[in-house]
Design an enzyme around this catalytic site. Structure first.
Site, PDB file in Angstrom:
ATOM      1  N   SER A 166      -3.944   1.504   0.193  1.00 44.41           N
ATOM      2  CA  SER A 166      -3.621   0.378   0.767  1.00 44.41           C
ATOM      3  C   SER A 166      -2.797  -0.312   0.222  1.00 44.41           C
ATOM      4  CB  SER A 166      -4.557  -0.089   1.976  1.00 44.41           C
ATOM      5  OG  SER A 166      -5.049  -1.126   0.992  1.00 44.41           O
ATOM      6  N   LYS A 167      -2.128  -1.420   1.494  1.00 38.62           N
ATOM      7  CA  LYS A 167      -0.922  -2.508   1.432  1.00 38.62           C
ATOM      8  C   LYS A 167      -1.465  -3.180   0.043  1.00 38.62           C
ATOM      9  CE  LYS A 167       1.456  -2.300   5.916  1.00 38.62           C
ATOM     10  NZ  LYS A 167       1.882  -2.555   6.681  1.00 38.62           N
ATOM     11  N   ARG A 168      -3.086  -3.244   0.505  1.00 46.45           N
ATOM     12  CA  ARG A 168      -3.221  -4.581  -1.178  1.00 46.45           C
ATOM     13  C   ARG A 168      -3.214  -3.954  -2.254  1.00 46.45           C
ATOM     14  NH1 ARG A 168      -7.914  -1.984   0.681  1.00 46.45           N
ATOM     15  NH2 ARG A 168      -9.056  -0.882  -1.395  1.00 46.45           N
ATOM     16  N   HIS A 169      -2.647  -2.166  -2.783  1.00 46.29           N
ATOM     17  CA  HIS A 169      -2.339  -1.763  -3.728  1.00 46.29           C
ATOM     18  C   HIS A 169      -0.884  -2.473  -3.905  1.00 46.29           C
ATOM     19  CE1 HIS A 169      -6.321  -0.083  -3.294  1.00 46.29           C
ATOM     20  NE2 HIS A 169      -6.405  -0.146  -4.436  1.00 46.29           N
ATOM     21  N   GLY A 170      -0.155  -2.645  -3.222  1.00 44.65           N
ATOM     22  CA  GLY A 170       1.096  -2.851  -3.371  1.00 44.65           C
ATOM     23  C   GLY A 170       1.881  -2.063  -2.287  1.00 44.65           C
TER      24      GLY A 170
END
Length: 485
Positions: free
Chosen positions: A250-254
């Site tokens: 997800s976006k939290r991983h970049g």
């Protein structure tokens, strides 16, 4: 003839998971000389347009995944927007009713919610109770005469639904756990299950390659294929992509948008190579592949059943390897726009200076992992005089003895012929020894003088490529450096 499809929703961009699914379908089609179809799964005609899928299309095109049929190129099975096929879905939904495979449901959302809440209050799981299947004909006729809203529900038969997954093997579902699901909502909009099956039948799909999260959808779709009298395609459910923390990417991983990786300086060749190996293996230890080599090696049997982990460091490694494989002229073309944005481009790099810039790129390629890093490394070669990093200059140019050595080195290099890396190194080390300073001190000072920074490619090769006039000019400036008080 293999026929596969990539069928994204118009979300505005192509995310990594979708790109990997598209790539697997594309590789499979190209491997077998088949057809790769782009279909847009939008059922909201008012909010759908080609502009809505521009980001997805840009991502596919950047990766080099061309399609044989689709909204923009046409084909014999169009239209390829679901929003343009609504009448077809409604026709097929009513055909299910006519064939005894589905029935009209007049239950309101409020009534269904009440029944669900009552069951949960009793601590029971609730599935649709087939109230409308048992509805007397006269009651249904009365409701129709009143213009009552009605959905269409598929009548799930008793028994078991099985399919052979090309990744996971035989999978079976007890139909008792599948409720009579809606295929056409009361507002006339089809559900995902109906539209995807109708499309895959009409478009003659032979294989459906998609994410593991669709396994639970598959028994409903298999039942629909059977109700329509069609043989289901072969299914291959590919593993999900997880972040380094083993949670769904997800976006939290970049970055999750494929085009964001383009902007970050990754090559399409590296991204395709990296994505192909997320959940697929050709066997053996080989990791680096060209696109044509991937096509030749790809099989659905090589897809792993286990989830794949997106490792940014591994992507960096792939990018570094593929940058190293590019011919200098090709690499220059890849960074031309980035050089223009930095004000570093000049047309002579493609003409009179082509051989020189090729040698510079060969020197710098092994050092960089992304294209922006390459542009940064190139900057000292493409400006008249680089800016001195203040901390670097203060650290390496503050000593008067070092600045005096730079002055002496200027004179010796000015007389040096040939001006090549070996001769430059010999001259610099001899200068340091004769002046009684450490060679390392003079090397560091020279690097800061000519590049403005403390880290660079091999100094002596770099000096030779910069050329004598620029080296002498930059050393002279550094020799006149005034340390901060």
């Amino acid at each position: 003839m293999v026929r596969v499809r990539f069928a994204p929703s118009p979300t505005g961009y192509l995310h990594v998971g979708g790109a990997r699914t598209a790539l697997f379908n594309w590789l499979f089609a190209r491997r077998h000389g088949g057809t790769f179809v782009l279909r847009i799964e939008d059922t909201d005609a008012e909010r759908s347009s080609w502009d809505m899928v521009a980001g997805i299309v840009d991502g596919l095109r950047w990766l080099g995944l061309d399609w044989d049929e689709g909204p923009d190129v046409g084909g014999p099975h169009g239209p390829y927007f679901q929003s343009q096929r609504l009448d077809r879905y409604r026709e097929k939904a009513h055909a299910l009713v006519g064939g005894g495979h589905a029935y009209y449901c007049y239950c309101s959302p409020e009534e269904l919610q009440r029944k669900r809440a009552d069951a949960e209050g009793r601590g029971e799981a609730w599935t649709y109770d087939r109230a409308c299947l048992r509805l007397p004909r006269e009651d249904a006729a009365r409701l129709d005469a009143q213009g009552a809203a009605r959905a269409i529900r598929f009548k799930v038969p008793a028994g078991e639904t099985r399919f052979d997954d090309l990744v996971h093997g035989a999978i079976a579902f007890d139909n008792a756990n599948i409720e009579d699901f809606v295929v056409l909502r009361s507002d006339g909009q089809p559900t995902y299950h109906l539209s995807v099956v109708v499309d895959d039948i009409d478009m003659e799909m032979t294989h459906v390659v998609r994410g593991d999260d669709h396994i639970s959808n598959t028994p409903k779709q298999v039942l629909l294929y059977e109700a329509f009298g069609s043989t289901p395609p072969r299914f291959a459910h590919v593993p999900l992509i997880l972040g380094p923390d083993k949670k769904r990417l997800s976006k939290r991983h970049g970055a999750t948008s494929v085009m964001e990786y383009h902007r970050l300086g990754y090559l399409r060749e590296a991204m395709v190579n990296f994505l192909a190996l997320l959940g697929w293996s050709p066997g053996g230890d080989r990791e680096l592949f060209t696109r044509d080599e991937l096509i030749a090696a790809f099989t659905l049997e090589g897809i792993s059943g286990g989830n794949a982990v997106f490792n940014p460091d591994k992507l960096d490694w792939f990018n570094q390897q593929h940058i190293g494989r590019l011919a200098p002229a090709d690499l220059l073309g890849r960074i031309a726009d980035r050089l223009r944005e930095r004000g570093l481009w000049r047309d002579s790099l493609e003409t009179g200076e082509a051989a020189w810039i090729a040698a510079v790129l060969e020197l710098l390629k092994p050092r960089v992992k992304k294209l922006d890093q390459l542009v940064d490394e190139l900057a000292p070669f493409l400006v008249d005089m680089p800016e001195l990093d203040p901390s670097a200059a203060q650290k390496h140019l503050a000593d008067p003895a070092v600045r005096a050595a730079l002055t002496e080195l200027c004179g010796r290099l000015d007389m040096l012929e040939p001006f090549d890396a070996q001769a430059i190194e010999t001259t610099l080390r001899a200068t340091a020894e004769q002046l009684g300073i450490k060679a390392a001190s003079l090397i560091h000072a020279t690097r800061v003088a000519v590049t403005g920074r403390t880290v660079s490619a091999g100094l002596f090769e770099l000096l030779a490529l910069l050329g004598k006039p620029r080296v002498i000019s930059r050393l002279g400036r550094a020799a006149r450096y005034t340390p901060q008080a």
